[in-house]
Design a protein around this motif. Sequence first.
Motif, short mmCIF file in Angstrom:
data_model
loop_
_atom_site.label_atom_id
_atom_site.label_comp_id
_atom_site.label_asym_id
_atom_site.label_seq_id
_atom_site.Cartn_x
_atom_site.Cartn_y
_atom_site.Cartn_z
N MET A 130 0.85 -1.17 0.00
CA MET A 130 0.00 0.00 0.00
C MET A 130 0.90 1.24 0.00
O MET A 130 1.81 1.36 0.81
N PRO A 131 0.64 2.19 -0.90
CA PRO A 131 1.48 3.38 -0.96
C PRO A 131 1.30 4.26 0.27
O PRO A 131 0.24 4.29 0.88
N GLN A 132 2.38 4.94 0.62
CA GLN A 132 2.38 5.85 1.78
C GLN A 132 1.60 7.12 1.44
O GLN A 132 1.76 7.69 0.37
N ARG A 133 0.77 7.57 2.38
CA ARG A 133 0.02 8.81 2.18
C ARG A 133 0.92 9.99 2.46
O ARG A 133 1.73 9.97 3.38
N SER A 134 0.71 11.05 1.69
CA SER A 134 1.46 12.27 1.94
C SER A 134 0.85 12.99 3.14
O SER A 134 -0.30 12.77 3.52
N THR A 135 1.65 13.89 3.72
CA THR A 135 1.17 14.67 4.86
C THR A 135 -0.01 15.54 4.45
O THR A 135 -0.96 15.71 5.22
N GLY A 136 0.01 16.07 3.25
CA GLY A 136 -1.10 16.90 2.77
C GLY A 136 -2.41 16.14 2.71
O GLY A 136 -3.46 16.66 3.09
N SER A 137 -2.35 14.90 2.21
CA SER A 137 -3.59 14.11 2.13
C SER A 137 -4.08 13.73 3.53
O SER A 137 -5.29 13.68 3.77
N ARG A 138 -3.16 13.50 4.45
CA ARG A 138 -3.56 13.19 5.83
C ARG A 138 -4.23 14.40 6.49
O ARG A 138 -5.22 14.26 7.18
N VAL A 182 -10.27 10.51 10.75
CA VAL A 182 -9.04 11.13 11.26
C VAL A 182 -8.05 10.04 11.71
O VAL A 182 -6.86 10.09 11.37
N VAL A 183 -8.54 9.05 12.44
CA VAL A 183 -7.65 7.97 12.90
C VAL A 183 -7.09 7.22 11.72
O VAL A 183 -5.87 6.91 11.66
N GLY A 184 -7.92 6.92 10.73
CA GLY A 184 -7.47 6.18 9.55
C GLY A 184 -6.46 6.96 8.73
O GLY A 184 -5.55 6.38 8.12
N ALA A 185 -6.58 8.28 8.73
CA ALA A 185 -5.65 9.10 7.95
C ALA A 185 -4.23 9.05 8.53
O ALA A 185 -3.25 9.14 7.78
N TRP A 186 -4.12 8.90 9.84
CA TRP A 186 -2.81 8.94 10.47
C TRP A 186 -2.29 7.57 10.85
O TRP A 186 -1.18 7.44 11.36
N ARG A 187 -3.06 6.52 10.60
CA ARG A 187 -2.62 5.17 10.91
C ARG A 187 -1.56 4.75 9.91
O ARG A 187 -1.65 5.00 8.74
#
Length: 160
Positions: A1-9, A154-159
Motif C-alpha cells: 500500500m502506498p504511503q500517504r502524503s502529509t497533505g492528504s492526511r 481522522v484515525v485512519g488518515a494517520w494510521r
Amino acid sequence: MPQRSTGSRVYLSIIGLMLALIGGIFSWLMWRSFQRAREVDHWPQVPCIILRSAAEERQIDPNGNVERRFSVLYGYHWEDVPRQSDRLKLRGSPWVSKEAAVQIFIDQYPEGSQQQCRVNPADPDVAVLEPESKAPGYSLWFPLLFVVGGVGIVVGAWRK
C-alpha cells in the motif's frame, strides 16, 4: 500500500473533524430537545379553561397556498394567581397547509372546555397544553454516526 502524503492526511483530518463537529452539534441539539421534553413531563398539571380556540391563517406569497395554525388562549391559576397562556407546546403551533390538521386541535380544545395544562414551576407564566415529543432522543444515534465516522476518518488518515 502506498504511503500517504502529509497533505492528504491533513485534508482527510479536516474532513473527518468537520463531520465529527457537525454530528456533535446536531447530537447536542437533539439531546437538548429531548431533555426539554422530559422536563415538561415533570411540570405540575393544573386545570385550565380554554378561552379561545381558532385557526389562524397566513399567506406569505400571493401565489402560494394559505397556511394555518392552531391559535389557543387559556386561563389557569398558579399559587392563587390567575394567568393566561397561548402555547399549545413549548415550540408553539406549527404552520400547516391542511385545514384538517388544525381542525383536530380545535375539536380537541373547544372554547369553554376544561382541560389540563402543564405549568413551569420556575416560570409560572409558561404553560403548555401538550408535552413535547421525545423523538429527538430516540433518533440520537443518527448524528452520532457522523461523530464516529469523522473520528474514524481522522484515525485512519494517520494510521501507518
